[in-house]
Design a protein around this motif. Structure first.
Motif: not given
Lengths: 306, 662
Positions: B615-627
């Motif tokens: 997983l990439n760090a930027d992806e992780e940061a936006l993950k809650p929103l996307i979820r």
């Protein structure tokens, strides 16, 4: 030029002694051993006869390796070179580095040639012999290194001529002589330290596959090596205490003393050989490790000025 | 110098050729050109004296000391690159020629920079580049075990090299006060007036960094696996050149900048003596050719440090002792060159065996002496050289170290020298095994093996030939090496100190004349041919009729078992620390991998991580929103009016609540 003729004479005497005497010394040893066992024993020339016979026989060839063929000759050349580096009287026949370390390494080359010879054949016995030879060297070398440390500190130099000139008698030097005699005895591979070539166990060790002339060359090299180590010890034992050897007369006296001592040490060695049984390799390792620590104590004594 | 760096850069760029073989060959060839250019530079500096130049705005100062190390790098680089042209073929299945091309050329270039730059900043930067590129080369084969080794190497270097070096850089900055002026001259002036504890901090930090990289005793645990994992031509450069770069650091930075005292010298010498004992005795029981060589690298570095330590201890004393000290330092440096040559040669021989048989396990090898004659002879030369048998080069430098130690009139240094003599025997033992198990005897299993290609042989023989050449004519290199002005006597045919002399030419002529003379006058006569005597056994696997590599010195090793237990304990501490650091890294890394979503997964090695999706760090940061949006998308279509009203009321209530609170 007069001095050069004297030097040449001593060198020639040295070369003759070094080439001819070693098999005779073995003859003496055989005779002494025989007498200790209430046998009559062979003539003094017997080792020469054996060598002569071996030289006349062709060798069986177990491998095509060039190392196998050349190793005996290299061993012999190293043994002779080491012998040429020792003082006969006060003359060193070929001075390519008259110091303790060079001498020791050149004499070690005999063992190196022997080991590589043993490893050049596909034979477990000769491999085993080579490995044993190496383990003995491995345990003797630290001991000799320590003793060199004592001599070098005492005389201030590793150069043998300087050691002969400057060595002064201290308790540590006397102890060094004792341990050095032991170390050189082990290094020579006399019984009970003939583990590498143990005839009855590993059928000759590195020499298992050798026969005929090549074996003869190896035997000759080993005899010269033993002689060289003994001559080295005798030289260190006598020459420092004779005072400056200036005249040819005194040098001749020194040479005679070296010769007599060498010849008279051999019966002692033979007696030791005849009355001892071969040790196991681990026993030798243990003994030599103890001797090494004793050597370190002697070295510390030397540095304290004793 | 600029030609050399240019060649390395082109070599790196050539990696972008698509075809694996072509790219590897072309880049190795450019590395060869670069190394030759380095040798040209060495000659230039040797004849014209030290040189200062500005290369791509990097300030360089090629001193006499740098020159020694450039010489080492040039020789090893030339041989190893030439060898790599054919050798690197065996890694074809990785298919990543460009990685090798860039990393290998960067590695050589960075080492050339480390020993020549005249700025602390660039020194640290090149040093890091060297560590990084060597790390990439170590995991080049991409086997699981190799990757583990490379990670351990990198993390060890990170903690024991990078951190101390950056702290030292900071110390230097605080002394000088400007990043632009961090040249060694300025640091030296600043240090001269600095308080004693600053010097100690600066010197101590550098010392830790150099010890770690050289594998000096408490930090030796990473060496064996790293050298085993790297492609053999790279191991040759690492053992031959990279280790020596640390020595440059010790001499140029610690000794020349910070200065030396008797105690520091003794400490260095004792570290050296300990290292040579530990490294070599560990090598004695090793059965993997490359690991064996790696442990010997540790051991031989110990010799070098012992020599330099004698110099650092005795030169401040002045008088006759200073002369012996200079001799010791000279001998250490000489041994560094010699070690680079014979260790490089040995690694290349091990690689040649690997190239043809696919293994470096001594247990499986044997009987290659006939099939690979020239490789065997090169290995024999180098083995005798490392064991210090005259007239090879290792003997000369070791012997000078012994002379310096024995004549130092100092118990500790003499003790170091006698340990060195003893370990020389252990080295011999280990190389009797190394040579004997690989090339001794005759084995049916390897009957079809052929000699390696010409470039590989040439690479080996450049080095193997030098062991004999320098051994017989040490005068060829003593001019470049004598940066300490040691009062050695070296004529055409003898070398030595005071009355302690050795004449290798005379010796080799004598031995050759006697041996050949006897050979000619008593030629060996062969009767019949016979298979080796096996006591008449009928069912015998002839390939196994030998002593296995484990069995050679087993009795000796048992007897000194307490030594191994004691050292293992030290080893465990160092390795334990690094293992926990690796764990820490893994723990952090595991949060970047999908594995965390599955409970109770143990993450212990990199492989555990690889199984998961990255997983990439930027992806992780936006993950809650996307979820949240995803859930919203799933939920919204099926929503009923009542639910909608309730949600709307909650939202409105929340908004009003927030507004009231404000």
């Amino acid at each position: 030029m007069a001095l050069d003729i004297v030097k040449l004479g001593f060198s020639l005497a040295g070369i003759l002694i070094m080439l001819l005497l070693p098999p005779y010394l073995d003859g003496i040893a055989r005779r002494v051993k025989a007498r200790l066992q209430y046998r009559r024993g062979p003539p003094l020339m017997q080792t020469w006869y054996d060598l002569q016979k071996l030289f006349a026989l062709p060798s069986v060839r177990p491998t095509k390796s060039a190392l196998f063929t050349w190793a005996p000759y290299i061993a012999l050349a190293s043994a002779i070179s080491a012998a040429l580096l020792l003082p006969y009287g006060n003359v060193v026949p070929v001075d390519f580095g008259f110091n303790l370390v060079v001498f020791f390494y050149v004499i070690l080359m005999v063992s190196v040639a022997l080991m590589f010879a043993g490893l050049s054949v596909q034979n477990a016995f000769s491999h085993l012999g080579s490995a044993r030879e190496m383990q003995i060297v491995l345990t003797v070398e630290p001991l000799i290194a320590v003793l060199y440390g004592v001599l070098a500190y005492n005389a201030g130099s590793l150069n043998i001529a300087d050691i002969i000139a400057n060595l002064h008698a201290t308790p540590s030097v006397i102890l060094t002589y004792i341990l050095l005699a032991y170390a050189l005895y082990v290094e020579s591979g006399f019984v009970p330290f003939d583990i590498a070539e143990a005839e009855q166990e590993v059928i000759g060790g590195p020499l298992t596959e050798y026969s005929g002339r090549l074996l003869g060359v190896f035997y000759y090299a080993i005899h010269i090596k033993r002689f060289t180590l003994l001559w080295f010890f005798v030289s260190l034992l006598t020459l420092p205490w004779l005072g400056p050897i200036g005249t040819p007369g005194r040098a001749a006296l020194a040479l005679a003393l070296q010769f007599i001592l060498t010849v008279s040490f051999y019966p002692v060695i033979a007696a030791l050989e005849a009355t001892n049984a071969r040790l196991r390799i681990d026993q030798v390792v243990k003994m030599n490790t103890r001797a090494f620590f004793a050597g370190i104590i002697i070295l510390a004594m030397a540095f304290m000025g004793w | 110098m600029e030609y050399a760096l240019g060649a390395f850069i082109i070599g790196g760029l050539l990696g972008f050729i698509k075809d694996y073989k072509a790219s590897v060959k072309a880049s190795s060839f450019m590395a060869l050109i670069g190394s030759l250019a380095l040798l040209g530079e060495v000659y230039n500096v040797y004849t014209n004296g030290p040189e200062r130049l500005n290369l791509y705005r990097i300030p360089l100062h090629i001193t006499a000391t740098s020159n020694v190390f450039l010489l080492i790098l040039g020789i090893v680089g030339t041989a190893a690159s030439l060898y790599a042209i054919s050798y690197m073929d065996i890694f074809e299945r990785t298919g990543k020629g460009w990685v090798y091309a860039i990393a290998y050329n960067t590695f050589l270039a960075s080492m050339a920079l480390v020993v020549t730059v005249n700025s602390m900043e660039y020194f640290v930067m090149s040093w890091e580049l060297m560590t990084l590129s060597s790390f990439i080369l170590v995991f080049f084969s991409e086997k699981a075990r190799d990757v583990g080794a490379s990670v351990k190497y990198y993390i060890t270097m990170h903690f024991l090299d990078t951190i101390p070096l950056f702290l030292a850089l900071g110390t230097a900055y605080s002394l000088v006060g400007s990043f632009e002026k961090l040249s060694f001259d300025n640091i030296a002036t600043a240090l001269a007036s600095a308080p004693a504890h600053t010097k100690i901090v600066f010197g101590g930090l550098l010392l830790i960094a150099f010890m770690a990289k050289a594998g000096i005793v408490p930090f030796q645990f990473w060496v064996a696996e790293t050298y085993r994992a790297a492609p053999t031509s790279v191991s040759a450069v690492m053992a031959g050149a990279m280790e020596k770069v640390t020595l440059y650091g010790l001499i140029a930075l610690v000794w020349k900048l910070v200065g030396t005292t008797y105690l520091l010298g003794i400490a260095i010498a004792l570290l050296g003596a300990t290292t040579l004992t530990v490294g070599t005795l560990y090598a004695l029981r090793e059965t993997n050719a490359k690991r064996l060589l790696a442990y010997h690298s540790i051991g031989q570095m110990g010799y070098i440090w012992l020599g330099i330590g004698i110099g650092m201890a005795l030169i401040p004393k002045g008088g006759a002792l200073a002369a012996i000290g200079a001799l010791g330092a000279f001998a250490g440096l000489f041994h560094a060159l010699n070690h680079a040559i014979f260790k490089g040669s040995l690694f290349l021989s091990a690689g040649a065996v690997e190239y043809r048989t696919g293994t470096v396990e001594l247990e499986e090898l044997g009987g290659l002496g006939r099939q690979m004659k020239w490789t065997a002879l090169a290995a024999l030369f180098a083995s005798l050289a490392i064991a210090g048998v005259p007239p090879f080069n290792g003997f000369i430098s070791k012997w000078l170290i012994y002379v310096a130690g024995y004549q130092s009139k100092d118990f500790l240094l003499a003790f170091g020298a006698l340990l060195a003599v003893f370990i020389s025997a252990a080295t011999l033992a280990s190389f009797v095994k190394f040579y004997g198990t690989q090339f001794g005897g005759e084995m049916k299993r390897y009957k079809e093996v052929r000699e390696v290609p010409g470039t590989m042989l040439l690479g080996q023989w450049i080095l193997a030939g030098l062991t004999l050449l320098i051994g017989v004519f040490p005068g060829t290199v003593t001019g470049i090496l004598n940066v300490f002005n040691a009062p050695i006597k070296d004529g055409v045919y003898r070398i030595g100190f005071g009355s302690v002399l050795f004449s290798p030419v005379l010796f080799i002529v004598l031995v050759a004349v006697i041996a050949v003379g006897f050979y000619l006058s008593f030629r060996p006569e062969y009767g019949k041919e016979a298979t080796p005597w096996d006591c008449g056994t009928t069912a015998l696997n002839e390939d196994e009729y030998r002593v296995s590599s484990e069995g050679y010195y087993i009795k000796y090793e048992e007897k000194i078992g307490s030594f191994y237990r004691f050292s293992d304990w030290f080893y465990m501490i160092g390795e334990g620390i690094i293992r926990y650091i690796v764990r820490g890294y893994m723990w952090i890394a595991s949060y970047f991998v999908k594995i965390v979503d599955t409970p109770y997964t143990r993450i212990e090695t990199l492989d555990d991580l690889r199984r998961g999706r990255v997983l990439n760090a930027d992806e992780e940061a936006l993950k809650p929103l996307i979820r949240f949006l995803r859930i919203a998308c799933d939920v919204l279509p099926g929503i009923r009016l009542g639910t909608f009203v309730v949600i709307a009321l909650i939202v409105v209530g929340a908004v009003i609540g927030i507004l009231m609170a404000l």
